[in-house]
Design an enzyme around this catalytic site. Sequence first.
Site, PDB file in Angstrom:
ATOM      1  N   PHE A   8       0.825  -1.205   0.000  1.00 41.24           N
ATOM      2  CA  PHE A   8       0.000   0.000   0.000  1.00 41.24           C
ATOM      3  C   PHE A   8       0.862   1.260   0.000  1.00 41.24           C
ATOM      4  O   PHE A   8       1.857   1.348   0.727  1.00 41.24           O
ATOM      5  CB  PHE A   8      -0.891   0.052   1.248  1.00 41.24           C
ATOM      6  CG  PHE A   8      -2.036  -0.914   1.244  1.00 41.24           C
ATOM      7  CD1 PHE A   8      -3.258  -0.558   0.705  1.00 41.24           C
ATOM      8  CD2 PHE A   8      -1.887  -2.177   1.801  1.00 41.24           C
ATOM      9  CE1 PHE A   8      -4.325  -1.448   0.715  1.00 41.24           C
ATOM     10  CE2 PHE A   8      -2.947  -3.078   1.813  1.00 41.24           C
ATOM     11  CZ  PHE A   8      -4.166  -2.714   1.271  1.00 41.24           C
ATOM     12  N   ASP A   9       0.448   2.230  -0.794  1.00 39.79           N
ATOM     13  CA  ASP A   9       0.924   3.591  -0.635  1.00 39.79           C
ATOM     14  C   ASP A   9       0.257   4.146   0.627  1.00 39.79           C
ATOM     15  O   ASP A   9      -0.718   3.572   1.122  1.00 39.79           O
ATOM     16  CB  ASP A   9       0.530   4.401  -1.876  1.00 39.79           C
ATOM     17  CG  ASP A   9       0.827   5.873  -1.721  1.00 39.79           C
ATOM     18  OD1 ASP A   9       1.984   6.210  -1.418  1.00 39.79           O
ATOM     19  OD2 ASP A   9      -0.096   6.683  -1.903  1.00 39.79           O
ATOM     20  N   LEU A  10       0.768   5.270   1.145  1.00 44.23           N
ATOM     21  CA  LEU A  10       0.180   5.832   2.365  1.00 44.23           C
ATOM     22  C   LEU A  10      -0.629   7.101   2.098  1.00 44.23           C
ATOM     23  O   LEU A  10      -1.830   7.150   2.352  1.00 44.23           O
ATOM     24  CB  LEU A  10       1.285   6.135   3.383  1.00 44.23           C
ATOM     25  CG  LEU A  10       0.798   6.659   4.744  1.00 44.23           C
ATOM     26  CD1 LEU A  10      -0.083   5.624   5.452  1.00 44.23           C
ATOM     27  CD2 LEU A  10       1.982   7.047   5.623  1.00 44.23           C
ATOM     28  N   THR A  13      -3.953   7.525  -0.014  1.00 45.42           N
ATOM     29  CA  THR A  13      -4.401   6.151  -0.244  1.00 45.42           C
ATOM     30  C   THR A  13      -5.048   5.635   1.043  1.00 45.42           C
ATOM     31  O   THR A  13      -6.217   5.275   1.055  1.00 45.42           O
ATOM     32  CB  THR A  13      -3.230   5.254  -0.672  1.00 45.42           C
ATOM     33  OG1 THR A  13      -2.700   5.731  -1.917  1.00 45.42           O
ATOM     34  CG2 THR A  13      -3.675   3.808  -0.849  1.00 45.42           C
ATOM     35  N   ASP A 180      -2.807   5.711  -5.040  1.00 46.71           N
ATOM     36  CA  ASP A 180      -3.609   6.726  -5.719  1.00 46.71           C
ATOM     37  C   ASP A 180      -2.885   7.403  -6.880  1.00 46.71           C
ATOM     38  O   ASP A 180      -3.512   8.088  -7.686  1.00 46.71           O
ATOM     39  CB  ASP A 180      -4.031   7.805  -4.720  1.00 46.71           C
ATOM     40  CG  ASP A 180      -2.841   8.659  -4.285  1.00 46.71           C
ATOM     41  OD1 ASP A 180      -1.926   8.113  -3.633  1.00 46.71           O
ATOM     42  OD2 ASP A 180      -2.812   9.861  -4.614  1.00 46.71           O
TER      43      ASP A 180
END
Length: 234
Positions: A8-10, A13, A180
Amino acid sequence: MKYDVLLFDLDDTLLDFGMTEENAFKFLFEEYGFPNGLNDYLSSYKAISKVLWEDLEHGRTTLAELKVERFKRLFIEHTLDIDPADFGQKYIESLGKEIHMIDGVEEMFASLTDCRFALLTNGFKDAQHARVSGSSLKDLFEAVITSEETGFQKPQKEIFEYTLDKLQIFDPSSVLMIGDSLTSDIQGGNNFGIDTCWFNPKRKQNATDIKPTFEINSWSELAYIVNKQVMEVK
């Protein structure tokens, strides 16, 4: 094959970076004696920052340079007598105190079973680790990997190589990168050869030639993708 590892991106997102940025910006300018700093300077700052983050993605600057340069340019533009290095460091510290979860994130993680999770972010390590540690997500991730710590940033292949090596992942087909940003998260995953999922809650038009494997508009859709129950984005 089911995806076993979710990267995951942070920012924008899992956590709302827009709100984080505005709050940190407002607080710090007030501390420096500029109570209208948010209204007076945020728009200029965002334009400067956008250019520099694009430079970072293309290898034209470093994170250490970006940290100071964005405020150096802002202060020159508005003739402000502030030390950009000092301000830049305090800004990172302020960002680390702002934790704003995007709607549906906690429910999304609760809906996923038998998956391994890791974070892969281009952000500054002190701010990102502080925000994750202060959130309800703190015990979910096997690793929180930042570009500052690795010396590489998305979309470079090397940060993905580092991540898979750290997690001891030997089958890239079991990995899904979720984020995102088309130019950072999706292009990075595509460059490395893993599947990607574009989180696009505002339903932006993809006017680029960067093609995600999947596209979702809300977090409730991710469980279906992980279990291979939806069609790939055409």
